[in-house]
Structure formats: C-alpha cells, structure tokens
Design a protein around this motif. Structure first.
Motif, short mmCIF file in Angstrom:
data_model
loop_
_atom_site.label_atom_id
_atom_site.label_comp_id
_atom_site.label_asym_id
_atom_site.label_seq_id
_atom_site.Cartn_x
_atom_site.Cartn_y
_atom_site.Cartn_z
N GLN A 662 0.83 -1.21 0.00
CA GLN A 662 0.00 0.00 0.00
C GLN A 662 0.87 1.26 0.00
O GLN A 662 0.60 2.22 -0.71
CB GLN A 662 -0.93 0.00 1.22
N VAL A 663 1.95 1.25 0.78
CA VAL A 663 2.87 2.39 0.81
C VAL A 663 3.57 2.53 -0.55
O VAL A 663 3.78 3.65 -1.04
CB VAL A 663 3.89 2.24 1.95
N CYS A 664 3.91 1.41 -1.18
CA CYS A 664 4.50 1.45 -2.52
C CYS A 664 3.56 2.17 -3.49
O CYS A 664 3.99 3.02 -4.28
CB CYS A 664 4.78 0.03 -3.02
N LEU A 665 2.28 1.82 -3.42
CA LEU A 665 1.29 2.44 -4.30
C LEU A 665 1.17 3.94 -4.02
O LEU A 665 1.19 4.76 -4.95
CB LEU A 665 -0.07 1.76 -4.12
N ASP A 666 1.05 4.30 -2.74
CA ASP A 666 0.90 5.70 -2.37
C ASP A 666 2.12 6.53 -2.77
O ASP A 666 2.02 7.73 -3.00
CB ASP A 666 0.69 5.84 -0.86
N SER A 667 3.28 5.88 -2.85
CA SER A 667 4.52 6.59 -3.14
C SER A 667 4.81 6.70 -4.63
O SER A 667 5.80 7.32 -5.02
CB SER A 667 5.69 5.89 -2.44
N GLY A 668 3.98 6.07 -5.45
CA GLY A 668 4.14 6.22 -6.90
C GLY A 668 4.76 5.05 -7.62
O GLY A 668 4.99 5.13 -8.83
N ALA A 669 5.08 3.96 -6.90
CA ALA A 669 5.70 2.80 -7.56
C ALA A 669 4.70 2.12 -8.48
O ALA A 669 3.52 1.99 -8.16
CB ALA A 669 6.20 1.82 -6.51
#
Length: 712
Positions: A662-669
């Motif tokens: 989820q953090v990966c998604l929020d960070s733009g990955a």
C-alpha cells in the motif's frame, strides 16, 4: 423635442458616460456584480425587513463598544434597516447613544444601582435570565452584569419570550427602585418594562418562506455576508469550504477538523458569530469542565453549548488520564460515562489548528493529522471519529477586502435560525437519486450523511433541491470524509485500505469515484529512469511506520573504499549496508566480471524520505544500488525494492506485505521487486491492490540484481 433639447440630452449622456468611464474596477469587479449586489441588498431589505444589518456598521461601532456582536447588530437592525444613507446615519447615532447611556459594564454595576436608588428609575441593557421559583410560584430574574438576582418578573415576559428561561437573553429593561420599610425581605427592584434586544423567539417558517425568494447562489452569498465575509472575493470552491465550517452549528454531534495556515479565519465562526458555540482557547481542559463534574453532578460544556471548538489543536491536553478515551466515546456515540451514570449531549466537536509546513511536504513525510499532540497523533481510533476534514490550506489568508460592507442577517437572527435547524435532518436527502459505493464502512456512511444533511440545511433549508444540487453536495461530503480515511490509511495501515469512495446513480447505475485533490501529485518514487546507482526501497523505520528510503551510489576510481553518509550512528543500519558490500565483494563475478571492488571507491548516501527513522532492511536494496553504479546501468522505471538478505545471502521475507505494498502504491511505484518467499502472504493482499503493480519476484540476490536492472 426641439434641436436644442436634443443637444442638451446628448451632453448629459456624454457627461454620465465620462463619469462612468472614470470608475476603476478591480479584476474581480464588474458592472454586473455591482448591480447584483444592489439587487441582493434591496431584496434582503424587502423580504427580511428588520432582520438584516449593514455589516460595515457593525465593524465601525464594535471597535469602540465592548458589547456582544449579536446585541449590537440587533440594535442596528432596529434603527438602521434601510438603504437611505441619512436614515442610517441617524440610526447609528441612536445606537451609540443607547449603548453609552444604558449598557451595563460589570465594573460599573454598583454605580448603576446607586443611580437607580437615587433617581427611582433607570433603563439598562443587560443579559437577563428567568427561573421559576416553584416554592413561591413566581418567576424571578437574574441580571448578569448588574449582579442582582431574585427580582420578581411578570409571567407574561416568561411566556412571550421563552429564551429568557433557556439561559437568558440581552434586554433593555426599565427598572424602578422601592425599598419597603414594612417588608424588608421584599426585593426593592421592580421590572417596569422589558424589551429583548436579542431575538426573543424565531419563526422558522418565515425564514423558509423567505428562502424561496432567492436563488442558490444568492442564498449562499447571504449566509456568507451574514458571518461577515464578502462572497464576491471567493471562488465557488472556497465558498463551499466556508459553509462547511458552519455545519457543526446546524448538525448535532458533528465532528469537524480544519488544519491550515495562520490567518485564514478558522476559529472566527465559532467565536464571533454564534452565542451558542464556545471556543476553548489553548486546548487545555478537564473532563469535569468538558463532560461531567462528579462532585456537583453537573454536565460540562458539551451539555451547555451547541458547538465546542478547540483552538490550536497542538495544545490539547487533559489533566485526567482518561480524558481522550472519554472524548473518543462521546465523538462516536454522543454519550459518555462518568461514575455510574451515562449522559447524552448533542454538542458538535471542532478541532482547528495550524499546519507549519507545505501540505505536499507533510503528505510525503507524515500525515495531515500530524499537528495534533503526541497522545493523539497516531491514535487511529480517535481520528476515525472525524466526520469531515476541511483543507484549510485552500482558504486564502484574510485581507481587509474579504470582509463585507453589504447587508446580511443580524447575527443573533442567523444563530437562532441555525440552532432551530438542528432539530431537523436531511441525512437521507440523496437516497432517491444515488446510493453509496462499497468502499464506505458504517462510520464513513454516517459521516457522509451528516455532512450532506448539514449542507442541505444551510443551502436548501426549505428542503427544495434538484438532483444535480444534491450531487454537488454529495461529492464534497465524500471528499471531506475520504481525506480523513486517507490519513488513517497512513496511520493504521490495511485496516483503513478502502478509500476509493464512490456513489452510484440510481437511474443509470453509473459509478462515480471521488478523488481528494491533494493526493494527486508529489510522488516520492518519480516516473522514468533514474541515474545509475539510485534506488528506492520500502520498509519499516525506527518509528514503527512504513516508509520510503532512497539510496544513491557514486563510484569513482580508487582503492576499494566504501563510505556511507546519511545514516548517522545507527549500528543496525550500518551492518545491513556493510552486508551488501561484503556480499558484492565475495560474489561480484556471479553478477558481472566487469565489477571491481578493488580499484573503485563507492560512496553511498541514504535518505529517509518520510522522516520515520532509519531502517535496518537495506542489504538487498544497497546491493542493487552498488551493482547499478558499478555497471553504469539504471534500474527499471518506477521500481520499489522490498525485502532484504542475510550475511550468507539468504532471502528475508517481507513482514506485513499488504501494508508495504500500500505504501508502494501511495509513493508512486508501478513495479515492485519482492522475494519469492513472500508469495505465501499474497492471500493477505486485496486483489484491487495487487492489480495496481507489475510484481517481479526474485529467488536470490543475483536474481534480484538482474531483474532490477532489466537484464534477461
């Protein structure tokens, strides 16, 4: 008409045109807006005669008179409710004279009482509260500033002006003084005549009927001018944000948060506009003061006021250890338990405060509730009670021209109208047009319905609205609650994953998703190829939060030195990075024969992009960064690396895979490199989240390097 008369007329027209052309209009002013303002003022005077006041008069007199705004505006409404400038000037003189001669200041109370005794009669302006003395079956009045109580008052006033019995109202009172030697126990004060200078009662039907004379935009302008704002200076979006500040005044048990820059008027509505709300300055309070005093068995502020607002949320503290827990209980249910008793109250809770940094930076490094005190800052259960988060950074800082000089409702009339609206509900206003999407849980639904109800009351209090008008309000309500949920996702992880709020049209069955504007840009992992040696990894930091870390490697000709910057003295982080370098020295031939650790120096710089504290899961990402720099080959675009390796090269499984993704998604990955050992945890990841990435699995450190660099 002869030729001379025609020429005279032409000259008059030309002179008028010259005068008109000399008028300088600002960029936001037009002839249409001037005519519209005059039209709106005339319509207000016609429909709500005696209930409106010119707001610039309030500002002028308020500066020199320490009198409540609602008292001042009531007097101005009585004497200055006209568009004739001469009559207004006379009315202002009358109001000033009344305030000078009759307004009671607490420090002059004894002087007034002495004059009353000497003269036998005196007229005062004071706040009067009435109670029934049931032992003697008489009504008795208490004067707030004058400091006298148990004054007999005719039951006619109690029945005609019911607000006297509900905490009291400001009045002009003709008092007489008669001391009876024969009956020394008799009160010497006599109320000869009492005239309220606040609204003694409100005819709601009058307001609802008057609303029908105005369009939606006109009515919004009227409401904003009534609180002192000049709507022509604001965009439609900002007008809606200003209206949202008033929802706690019309909706029971509504929890609102607004954080933003200083000077945007966040606390203005709760301090100046309504006598039914209270602003707790500084944020310090006690459970007894706010909720219930067990020693004298009295309900606190939440039982006495319609709205309790906390200014400067960073300073909110309770002397009682259970204060925050009781507040959470109240915010969720409108009730609280103290001792053996459970009490109910309807006061709304408002939290306003300042954000001291750019919102984009705050979103990258923390969350939008960060200004709250440490005891609350990571309490997801507390913030889940928030029904609405107003983006205060979208409201411009107040300038003098933002305050209106046109007509608006008398403050007291407006506040009573808003209070009366608390008795009704429009929570189901959108049900015949739309239904809510599947991502909203019960608390989300309650929050959205409360917001919709509050805005309908403010804009369409007569209950007359069209589908498109409800849709506009519904979208804004979904956005305001989603802003809360987006921050909860950062604080509480996968428990708050469902943030894709939507609504479905009952006729077309089309589903519309509602975004949050500030979530749109500023990704930590930018798109496109980076320079060789630059990688991004996602893992848990020292603070316990999951965040993004950036590694950059510079390779130069040297003698095999390896230096690290940005990690401070953290021993575990150093060991993790050293593991990567030792592994490279021992296994570089398995990756590429061109990699040299003897004739090259490597300098690694570490960045904690979220400010959550350094992580010790850096071995694999450091290895990939070293190889990328050594081979002069960048990693594939939009890649996040997760997982780590041991000293012997064993793959370490990712903990809390769903939260990390989820953090990966929020960070733009858009691509994620993860260990094959994490496949067993894929069942914990929601399918919608997994579908957002291109997942790339690795089986060994060398395999991870090849796939990160796009080598087949």
């Amino acid at each position: 008409m002869d030729e001379r008369e025609i020429n005279d007329k032409e000259i008059e027209i030309e002179e008028f045109q010259d005068d008109f052309d000399e008028i300088e209009f600002s960029d936001e002013t037009s002839v249409e807006s001037i005519l519209s303002d005059n039209y709106l003022n005339d319509k207000l005077n016609e429909v709500f005669a005696g209930k409106i006041v010119r707001k610039d008069l309030t500002k002028k007199i308020k500066e020199g008179a320490n009198v409540p705004v609602y008292v001042l505006e009531y007097l101005l409404g009585m004497y200055c409710a006209t568009t004739d400038e001469e009559s207004i000037a006379d009315g202002v003189k009358t109001v000033k004279s009344i305030l000078t001669e009759n307004f009671v200041r607490p420090d002059e109370a004894q002087k007034i009482i002495s004059k009353l005794r000497e003269r036998g009669s005196y007229t005062v302006i004071d706040k009067v509260a009435v109670k029934l003395n049931f032992k003697q079956d008489i009504y008795e009045a208490e004067f707030s500033n004058l400091g006298i109580k148990n004054v007999p008052i005719s039951e006619k006033y109690a029945s005609d002006f019911e607000r006297l019995l509900c905490g009291g109202i400001w009045c002009i009172v003709q008092l007489e003084y008669f001391y009876d030697e024969a009956d020394k126990n008799r009160c010497p004060f006599i109320i000869r005549k009492l005239t309220p200078v606040q609204m003694p009662n409100l005819d709601l039907s009058e307001v609802l009927k008057g609303r029908e004379q105005f369009t939606k935009d006109e009515w919004i302008d009227v409401i904003l001018r009534s609180v002192g704002m000049e709507p022509s200076k604001f965009s439609k979006r900002v007008k809606l944000l200003l209206l949202a500040r008033m929802i706690p005044l019309v909706e029971n048990n509504f929890n609102l948060c607004e954080l933003g820059p200083r000077g945007t008027g966040k606390s203005h509505v709760y301090k100046e506009i309504s006598p039914n709300s209270i602003l707790v300055s500084g944020g310090q309070t006690t459970v007894a003061n706010l909720f219930y005093n067990m020693s004298n068995k009295t309900v606190g502020l939440v039982g006495m006021w319609d709205c309790v607002a906390f200014d400067e949320v960073a300073g909110i503290t309770f002397k009682d250890k259970d204060g925050i827990q009781i507040m959470k209980d109240y915010m969720a249910s409108g009730s609280f338990s103290r001792g053996k008793e459970e009490k109910n109250a309807s006061a709304s809770m408002v939290f306003v405060g300042n954000i001291n940094q750019n919102v984009d930076v705050l979103l990258k490094t923390s969350h939008l509730f960060d200004p709250f005190p440490e005891a609350m800052a990571y309490d997801s259960a507390f913030f889940d009670r928030m029904h609405c988060y107003i983006p205060g950074w979208e409201v411009p800082k107040y300038r003098p021209e933002f305050f209106t000089n046109d007509y608006g409702f008398i403050t007291d009339y407006l506040s009573e109208f808003l209070r009366e609206l608390r008795k009704s509900s429009y929570a189901d206003a959108f049900d015949r047009f739309f239904k809510l999407g599947n991502n909203l849980n019960q608390r989300d639904v309650i929050a959205v319905r409360k917001m919709v109800s509050g805005l309908i009351k403010l804009i369409y209090p007569n209950g007359k609205y069209e589908k498109a008008e409800v849709e506009e309000i519904l979208r804004f309500s979904l956005e305001s609650r989603r802003r809360v949920k987006e921050q909860l996702k950062k604080i509480g992880g996968m428990e708050f994953y469902d943030v894709n709020f939507s609504y479905i049209d009952n006729e077309s069955f089309g589903e519309e998703f509602v975004p949050v504007p500030e979530q749109g840009g500023g990704k930590l992992i930018p798109e496109g190829l980076h320079k060789p040696g630059q990688v991004y990894t996602v893992s848990r930091g020292k603070s316990g939060m999951i965040g993004v870390f950036k590694l950059e490697i510079e390779m130069v000709t040297g003698s095999g030195k390896f230096e690290r910057t940005g990690i401070g003295s953290d021993r575990e982080a150093k060991e993790s990075i050293d593991t990567a370098y030792r592994y490279l020295k021992a296994n570089s031939k398995n990756i590429s024969g061109t990699i040299s650790t003897a004739t090259k120096d490597y300098l690694m710089h570490f960045q904690d992009l979220n400010g959550i504290g350094i992580t010790n899961q850096l071995a694999l990402s450091a290895l990939v960064a070293l190889c990328s720099a050594a081979l002069h080959k960048p990693v594939i675009s939009s890649l996040a690396i997760i997982g780590s390796i041991s000293i012997g090269g064993s793959i370490i499984k990712v903990e809390e895979l769903a939260n990390v993704l989820q953090v990966c998604l929020d960070s733009g990955a858009k691509k994620v490199l993860l260990p094959i050992t994490s496949t067993v945890d894929m069942i914990t990841v929601p399918p919608e989240l997994m579908g957002k990435f291109s997942l790339i699995f690795y089986q060994s450190p060398e395999d991870a390097v090849f796939k990160a660099l796009g080598v087949e």
